[in-house]
Scaffold this active site. Sequence first.
Site, mmCIF file in Angstrom:
data_model
loop_
_atom_site.group_PDB
_atom_site.id
_atom_site.type_symbol
_atom_site.label_atom_id
_atom_site.label_comp_id
_atom_site.label_asym_id
_atom_site.label_seq_id
_atom_site.Cartn_x
_atom_site.Cartn_y
_atom_site.Cartn_z
ATOM 1 N N CYS A 55 -8.402 67.516 34.392
ATOM 2 C CA CYS A 55 -7.831 66.618 33.382
ATOM 3 C C CYS A 55 -8.545 65.273 33.394
ATOM 4 C CB CYS A 55 -6.353 66.432 33.637
ATOM 5 S SG CYS A 55 -6.023 66.009 35.342
ATOM 6 N N GLU A 98 2.349 65.134 33.152
ATOM 7 C CA GLU A 98 0.926 64.789 33.268
ATOM 8 C C GLU A 98 0.177 65.812 32.430
ATOM 9 O OE1 GLU A 98 -0.298 62.171 34.392
ATOM 10 O OE2 GLU A 98 1.366 61.406 35.577
ATOM 11 N N GLY A 148 0.270 70.029 32.765
ATOM 12 C CA GLY A 148 -0.316 71.085 31.948
ATOM 13 C C GLY A 148 -0.860 70.511 30.659
ATOM 14 N N SER A 149 -0.891 71.337 29.638
ATOM 15 C CA SER A 149 -1.507 70.913 28.383
ATOM 16 C C SER A 149 -0.572 70.001 27.572
ATOM 17 C CB SER A 149 -1.861 72.142 27.554
ATOM 18 O OG SER A 149 -0.678 72.841 27.255
ATOM 19 N N GLY A 171 3.459 70.277 27.181
ATOM 20 C CA GLY A 171 4.152 69.115 27.729
ATOM 21 C C GLY A 171 5.066 68.451 26.718
ATOM 22 N N GLN A 195 -10.114 81.128 28.186
ATOM 23 C CA GLN A 195 -10.740 79.799 28.305
ATOM 24 C C GLN A 195 -12.227 79.902 27.941
ATOM 25 O OE1 GLN A 195 -9.016 76.831 29.291
ATOM 26 N NE2 GLN A 195 -10.913 75.831 28.636
ATOM 27 N N LYS A 215 7.731 76.779 39.442
ATOM 28 C CA LYS A 215 7.049 77.848 38.712
ATOM 29 C C LYS A 215 5.562 77.522 38.625
ATOM 30 C CE LYS A 215 5.582 78.639 34.595
ATOM 31 N NZ LYS A 215 4.606 79.668 34.872
ATOM 32 N N GLU A 240 -9.559 67.812 23.899
ATOM 33 C CA GLU A 240 -9.841 68.222 25.274
ATOM 34 C C GLU A 240 -10.382 69.647 25.263
ATOM 35 O OE1 GLU A 240 -6.613 69.121 28.068
ATOM 36 O OE2 GLU A 240 -7.664 67.872 29.524
#
Length: 474
Positions: A280, A246, A224-225, A229, A327, A171, A376
């Site tokens: 990242c 990750e 992803g975030s 996660g 964003q 996905k 982040e």
Amino acid sequence: MDFAHFIGGQWVADSDVTTNRNPANQDDIIGTYARGGAGRVDEAVAAAMAALDDWAHASPQIRHDVLEKAGALIVQRKDELGRLLAREEGKTIAEAVGETVRAAQVFKFFAGEALRNTGDAVASVRPGVEVTIEREPVGVIGLITPWNFPIAIPAWKMAPALAFGNTVVMKPAELTPGCAWELANILEQAGCPAGVFNLVMGPGSQVGARIVEHPDIAAVSFTGSVATGRRVAVDCAANGKKVQLEMGGKNPMVVVDDADLDVAVGAALNGAFFSTGQRCTASSRLIVTKGVHDAFLDRLTAAAADLVVGDPLDAKTQIGPVVDQSQMDQNMRYLTLASEEGCDVRGGGLGNGNGFFMHPAIFAGATNAMRVSREEIFGPMASIIKVDDYDEALAVANDTEFGLSSGICTTSLKLASHFRRHAKAGMVMVNLPTAGVDYHVPFGGRKGSSYGPREQGSYAREFYTTVKTSYIAP
Ligand code: NAD
């Protein structure tokens, strides 16, 4: 043009679609992409289950050949695929073609790994008994990917999953289905058997959530975030699945008094602002010792102001647009917050045009306690944190909930070596940006950045295989 899911070797359309728009020009529509739900995941998992036994036991030569061909097809189409990537994600055309070539290198590397899946033979403690240890496929693997590396991250999950004999349901992020769709198309052309690789597009809350809970998916690899996660990890544990995550970073780059300032400014510009800061591994905390702080800040401010922000398809552009409105809104909130927290904000204005253009911003006078230095942001912004000396710089670098990449600019071998040993991060960079890695070595972090075995290189085998120990008596 309409783009369908790829399930069981068939292209499957959906009445519901997502419109994929260019963040540099909202009038430029890349295509409409099928938007599936839990039912499509169930169909894809059934296809992947049906294909599993044959693929798991296929000659590694067959798996090698499919992956090698996929890599060759990507290279052949690198300019066209790079253009698609730049249009759907917004990174510059040079970065986008580079990422596309990286995806091809990943496929070719794992084509070789399919042939290198060695095991061990060990003498038993029981006379006459033989013990062997082999690596077998895990089963059907669910892959969930983010928007910021829309061809490289799918590639570095798909290629090892397939190389080691697993079948896949992938996905992609909703914002960037185009590159993932092309990879499905390429795998079909490369001769991947029906059902071995399946692509289901759609929202994370439905498609992603179903992948995580489906009883026939044995393992999930997620990038992803942090928020998503952690939820994926909890749900995978509840459903008994192997999981690899990750996630985010707040990567420090230390600049000490003896640094070569050309190298340090170049590394900071690249690390903090290239790819619009949407990495990242971005250098979002620049930690500078007091002797060189003012000179570094002045030079970085001038160099950042000179960066060309604009259309990623224009070869002169150095910073493309932010990926979407939401964003951009988040970036603007952090710009305001930086001022409220007491930073001297340099740059950060909006660019011209029908896209989400934003100039790089430097948060001078930041401290490591500020929210802008702890959270982040994922945009072209960096905190500059002044410290007294190397010891304080190292302590500040490690004072974060993340631990992905950590860097230092120094001409001292002693400091470089000390930093390499004491940085609490999965990756350490000396006189290099914190972003920018090789494809044949492990990638990943510590603390809040990663969970589970490393991705990429020969270390990828740990996640994509399971160990079988066999005892044979004559
Ligand atoms: P995100 O967490 O919003 O989405 C990632 C993926 O998860 C998407 O495909 C999304 O649809 C899916 N998802 C959302 N909700 C879900 C749910 N409930 N269950 C299952 N799947 C779900 O992240 P993003 O905004 O696409 O990407 C940006 C983030 O990715 C940043 O935090 C960045 O640091 C991180 N990232 C990390 C690495 C790394 O290797 N460490 C690399 C690139 C990006």
